[in-house]
Design a protein around this motif. Structure first.
Motif, PDB file in Angstrom:
ATOM      1  N   PHE A 156       0.620  -1.319  -0.108  1.00 42.03           N
ATOM      2  CA  PHE A 156      -0.132  -0.079   0.135  1.00 42.03           C
ATOM      3  C   PHE A 156       1.027   1.334  -0.090  1.00 42.03           C
ATOM      4  CE2 PHE A 156      -1.974   3.526   2.300  1.00 42.03           C
ATOM      5  CZ  PHE A 156      -3.282   3.622   1.434  1.00 42.03           C
ATOM      6  N   LEU A 157       1.891   1.390   0.767  1.00 41.22           N
ATOM      7  CA  LEU A 157       2.741   2.491   0.983  1.00 41.22           C
ATOM      8  C   LEU A 157       3.453   2.945  -0.315  1.00 41.22           C
ATOM      9  CD1 LEU A 157       4.060   2.431   4.449  1.00 41.22           C
ATOM     10  CD2 LEU A 157       2.646   3.999   3.530  1.00 41.22           C
ATOM     11  N   ALA A 158       3.681   1.834  -0.978  1.00 40.16           N
ATOM     12  CA  ALA A 158       4.289   2.025  -2.164  1.00 40.16           C
ATOM     13  C   ALA A 158       3.379   2.483  -3.349  1.00 40.16           C
ATOM     14  CB  ALA A 158       4.888   0.782  -2.859  1.00 40.16           C
ATOM     15  N   LYS A 159       2.264   2.135  -3.363  1.00 42.12           N
ATOM     16  CA  LYS A 159       1.140   2.729  -4.213  1.00 42.12           C
ATOM     17  C   LYS A 159       0.802   3.845  -3.817  1.00 42.12           C
ATOM     18  CE  LYS A 159      -1.850  -0.684  -3.685  1.00 42.12           C
ATOM     19  NZ  LYS A 159      -2.967  -1.654  -4.098  1.00 42.12           N
ATOM     20  N   TRP A 160       0.683   4.339  -2.510  1.00 44.28           N
ATOM     21  CA  TRP A 160       0.538   5.839  -2.086  1.00 44.28           C
ATOM     22  C   TRP A 160       1.564   6.534  -2.472  1.00 44.28           C
ATOM     23  CZ3 TRP A 160       4.302   8.024   0.719  1.00 44.28           C
ATOM     24  CH2 TRP A 160       4.036   9.567   1.380  1.00 44.28           C
ATOM     25  N   PHE A 161       2.830   6.120  -2.672  1.00 46.93           N
ATOM     26  CA  PHE A 161       3.738   6.871  -3.309  1.00 46.93           C
ATOM     27  C   PHE A 161       3.586   7.218  -4.903  1.00 46.93           C
ATOM     28  CE2 PHE A 161       7.895   6.856  -5.555  1.00 46.93           C
ATOM     29  CZ  PHE A 161       8.461   8.039  -5.302  1.00 46.93           C
ATOM     30  N   PHE A 162       3.195   6.101  -5.653  1.00 45.15           N
ATOM     31  CA  PHE A 162       2.892   6.072  -6.956  1.00 45.15           C
ATOM     32  C   PHE A 162       1.688   7.182  -7.043  1.00 45.15           C
ATOM     33  CE2 PHE A 162       4.170   1.518  -7.380  1.00 45.15           C
ATOM     34  CZ  PHE A 162       5.428   1.793  -7.291  1.00 45.15           C
ATOM     35  N   SER A 163       0.781   7.129  -6.400  1.00 51.39           N
ATOM     36  CA  SER A 163      -0.230   8.040  -6.510  1.00 51.39           C
ATOM     37  C   SER A 163       0.211   9.566  -6.494  1.00 51.39           C
ATOM     38  CB  SER A 163      -1.407   7.843  -5.754  1.00 51.39           C
ATOM     39  OG  SER A 163      -2.176   6.595  -5.842  1.00 51.39           O
ATOM     40  N   MET A 213      11.271  -1.106 -10.559  1.00 57.24           N
ATOM     41  CA  MET A 213      11.743  -0.361 -11.423  1.00 57.24           C
ATOM     42  C   MET A 213      10.948   0.950 -11.843  1.00 57.24           C
ATOM     43  SD  MET A 213      13.711  -2.699 -14.158  1.00 57.24           S
ATOM     44  CE  MET A 213      14.258  -1.600 -15.297  1.00 57.24           C
ATOM     45  N   TYR A 214       9.608   0.823 -11.743  1.00 55.79           N
ATOM     46  CA  TYR A 214       8.892   1.932 -11.958  1.00 55.79           C
ATOM     47  C   TYR A 214       8.878   3.077 -10.803  1.00 55.79           C
ATOM     48  CZ  TYR A 214       4.022   4.344 -12.393  1.00 55.79           C
ATOM     49  OH  TYR A 214       3.284   5.501 -12.230  1.00 55.79           O
ATOM     50  N   ALA A 215       8.967   2.501  -9.650  1.00 58.21           N
ATOM     51  CA  ALA A 215       9.095   3.287  -8.407  1.00 58.21           C
ATOM     52  C   ALA A 215      10.271   3.989  -8.572  1.00 58.21           C
ATOM     53  CB  ALA A 215       9.305   2.510  -7.070  1.00 58.21           C
ATOM     54  N   VAL A 216      11.477   3.526  -9.096  1.00 56.90           N
ATOM     55  CA  VAL A 216      12.716   4.306  -9.316  1.00 56.90           C
ATOM     56  C   VAL A 216      12.544   5.274 -10.627  1.00 56.90           C
ATOM     57  CG1 VAL A 216      15.316   4.024 -10.377  1.00 56.90           C
ATOM     58  CG2 VAL A 216      14.132   2.560  -8.774  1.00 56.90           C
ATOM     59  N   LEU A 217      11.756   4.843 -11.483  1.00 59.82           N
ATOM     60  CA  LEU A 217      11.393   6.154 -12.657  1.00 59.82           C
ATOM     61  C   LEU A 217      10.725   7.383 -11.821  1.00 59.82           C
ATOM     62  CD1 LEU A 217      10.050   3.924 -15.528  1.00 59.82           C
ATOM     63  CD2 LEU A 217      12.160   5.234 -15.591  1.00 59.82           C
ATOM     64  N   LEU A 218       9.704   7.095 -11.090  1.00 57.36           N
ATOM     65  CA  LEU A 218       9.156   8.129 -10.417  1.00 57.36           C
ATOM     66  C   LEU A 218       9.784   8.861  -9.428  1.00 57.36           C
ATOM     67  CD1 LEU A 218       5.691   6.225  -9.563  1.00 57.36           C
ATOM     68  CD2 LEU A 218       6.107   8.247 -11.371  1.00 57.36           C
ATOM     69  N   ALA A 219      11.055   8.218  -8.868  1.00 58.46           N
ATOM     70  CA  ALA A 219      11.932   8.977  -7.897  1.00 58.46           C
ATOM     71  C   ALA A 219      12.918   9.592  -8.911  1.00 58.46           C
ATOM     72  CB  ALA A 219      12.759   7.938  -7.084  1.00 58.46           C
ATOM     73  N   PHE A 220      13.149   9.100  -9.895  1.00 60.28           N
ATOM     74  CA  PHE A 220      14.211  10.039 -10.953  1.00 60.28           C
ATOM     75  C   PHE A 220      13.519  11.309 -11.220  1.00 60.28           C
ATOM     76  CE2 PHE A 220      15.135  10.401 -15.586  1.00 60.28           C
ATOM     77  CZ  PHE A 220      16.485  10.766 -15.390  1.00 60.28           C
ATOM     78  N   GLY A 221      12.047  11.172 -11.770  1.00 55.58           N
ATOM     79  CA  GLY A 221      11.447  12.316 -12.070  1.00 55.58           C
ATOM     80  C   GLY A 221      11.370  13.376 -11.109  1.00 55.58           C
ATOM     81  N   GLY A 222      11.015  12.708  -9.937  1.00 55.73           N
ATOM     82  CA  GLY A 222      11.024  13.784  -8.655  1.00 55.73           C
ATOM     83  C   GLY A 222      12.112  14.543  -8.454  1.00 55.73           C
ATOM     84  N   SER A 223      13.287  13.749  -8.695  1.00 53.47           N
ATOM     85  CA  SER A 223      14.522  14.224  -8.377  1.00 53.47           C
ATOM     86  C   SER A 223      15.011  15.293  -9.387  1.00 53.47           C
ATOM     87  CB  SER A 223      15.640  13.225  -8.303  1.00 53.47           C
ATOM     88  OG  SER A 223      15.334  12.309  -7.406  1.00 53.47           O
ATOM     89  N   LEU A 224      14.709  15.012 -10.477  1.00 57.89           N
ATOM     90  CA  LEU A 224      14.899  16.032 -11.604  1.00 57.89           C
ATOM     91  C   LEU A 224      13.956  17.472 -11.464  1.00 57.89           C
ATOM     92  CD1 LEU A 224      15.258  14.148 -14.766  1.00 57.89           C
ATOM     93  CD2 LEU A 224      16.933  15.144 -13.440  1.00 57.89           C
ATOM     94  N   CYS A 225      12.768  17.259 -10.948  1.00 62.25           N
ATOM     95  CA  CYS A 225      11.989  18.301 -10.575  1.00 62.25           C
ATOM     96  C   CYS A 225      12.557  19.364  -9.610  1.00 62.25           C
ATOM     97  CB  CYS A 225      10.652  18.062 -10.118  1.00 62.25           C
ATOM     98  SG  CYS A 225       9.535  17.026 -11.385  1.00 62.25           S
ATOM     99  N   LEU A 226      13.241  18.802  -8.535  1.00 63.55           N
ATOM    100  CA  LEU A 226      13.769  19.471  -7.520  1.00 63.55           C
ATOM    101  C   LEU A 226      15.280  20.000  -7.948  1.00 63.55           C
ATOM    102  CD1 LEU A 226      13.651  17.276  -4.070  1.00 63.55           C
ATOM    103  CD2 LEU A 226      12.586  19.710  -4.785  1.00 63.55           C
TER     104      LEU A 226
END
Length: 308
Positions: A156-163, A213-226
């Protein structure tokens, strides 16, 4: 009694199918990969070398064609239980949200080309609400509809992060930071995720590995935003307000059209106050903490319900 033969791991050869005559889709996919590499090589002040020149339009056409060409492949009409494989609704949603970012590319191009004194911020809301309407229309047309994240078989917590990261993507659109590379990252995540889902469908990697790997993609995108905050100067405020929007939607079930219209009005009112400062950095970090606590509470509630 007939013997049941279990299908073993697939090979890369399964990625080559008769549906893709001339390997047109694969050529487009490889071209898009090279396109991403070139753009990310020019990350930073150059904004990935986008601007009011023909190469920006070529990028839009190339990445749009990649998605359109994916419709040559037949997919199972119903989503599988684990959830991380392409099905018709997910493919259409991917097209819709890719078009959202490509629409912003064209909007930025128009503003730059005609050297408008003020950005067309009202278009931010138009594009976001049109995307919501298109996504809802797609879901209504499906015989077997499924919620992309909520129905995914993952903690659930991973899905919460995705959302939450999806809310960040939408709110960046609403705030309307005129930086092409932010939308480049959205397109990168969507198109690479579609490929990961294809690998799962072909049984070339495990469900857990590919969703991770999808989670890593999202973290990568968030890092680029920052990272881009040094140029946009609005990312900390945008992320904090995105988390606020996520809590309103996920915890209080606020209507998405009311939510995003309200967020746009709020952010237009705040406007110049969204510039990064110590206050917004503190609000940003605090909002993550509050959201994480709410996520833990929801996860515990769900687990308690399962044990009863």
């Amino acid at each position: 009694m007939p013997t049941i033969q279990h299908k073993g791991p697939s090979t890369l050869a399964t990625l080559f199918t008769p549906e893709d005559k001339g390997n047109f889709h694969k050529i487009l996919g490889f071209s898009c990969l090279l396109s991403f590499l070139y753009r990310y090589f020019h990350l930073g002040e150059a904004d990935c070398n986008f601007g009011p020149h023909p190469e920006t339009l070529y990028f839009v056409i190339l990445h749009f064609l990649l998605h359109v060409s994916s419709f040559i492949f037949r997919l199972p009409s119903k989503r599988i239980i684990s959830g991380y494989r392409l099905w018709p609704e997910a493919r259409l949603h991917a097209l819709v949200f890719t078009c959202r970012s490509l629409a912003f590319f064209l909007l930025f191009y128009f503003e730059d080309f005609y050297r408008l004194e003020q950005p067309l911020h009202w278009m931010n809301l138009v594009i976001v609400l049109t995307t919501c309407a298109a996504g809802d229309f797609v879901s209504r047309q499906q015989k077997f509809s499924s919620r992309t994240i909520r129905d995914l078989d993952f903690p659930f917590l991973a899905k919460w992060f995705f959302s939450t990261m999806q809310f960040l993507g939408t709110n960046i659109c609403l705030v309307g930071v005129r930086r092409y590379n932010l939308h480049l990252s959205f397109i990168f995540i969507i198109q690479v995720n579609a490929f990961l889902m294809t690998l799962r469908r072909k049984n070339l990697a495990s469900h857990t590995l590919l969703v991770s790997m999808y989670a890593v993609l999202l973290a990568f995108g968030g890092s680029l935003c920052l990272y881009d905050d040094k140029y946009s100067q609005k990312m900390h405020a945008t992320i904090a307000l995105s988390i606020f929007a996520a809590m309103l939607r996920l915890n209080l079930s606020v209507n998405k059209y009311v939510l995003w219209t309200g967020m746009w009005l709020l952010e237009q009112y705040l406007a110049e106050s969204l510039q990064t400062n110590q206050t917004w950095i503190l609000i940003h970090l605090t909002s993550w903490l509050i959201a994480f606590v709410l996520g833990l509470y929801q996860a515990a509630t769900i687990q308690h319900g399962k044990t009863e």
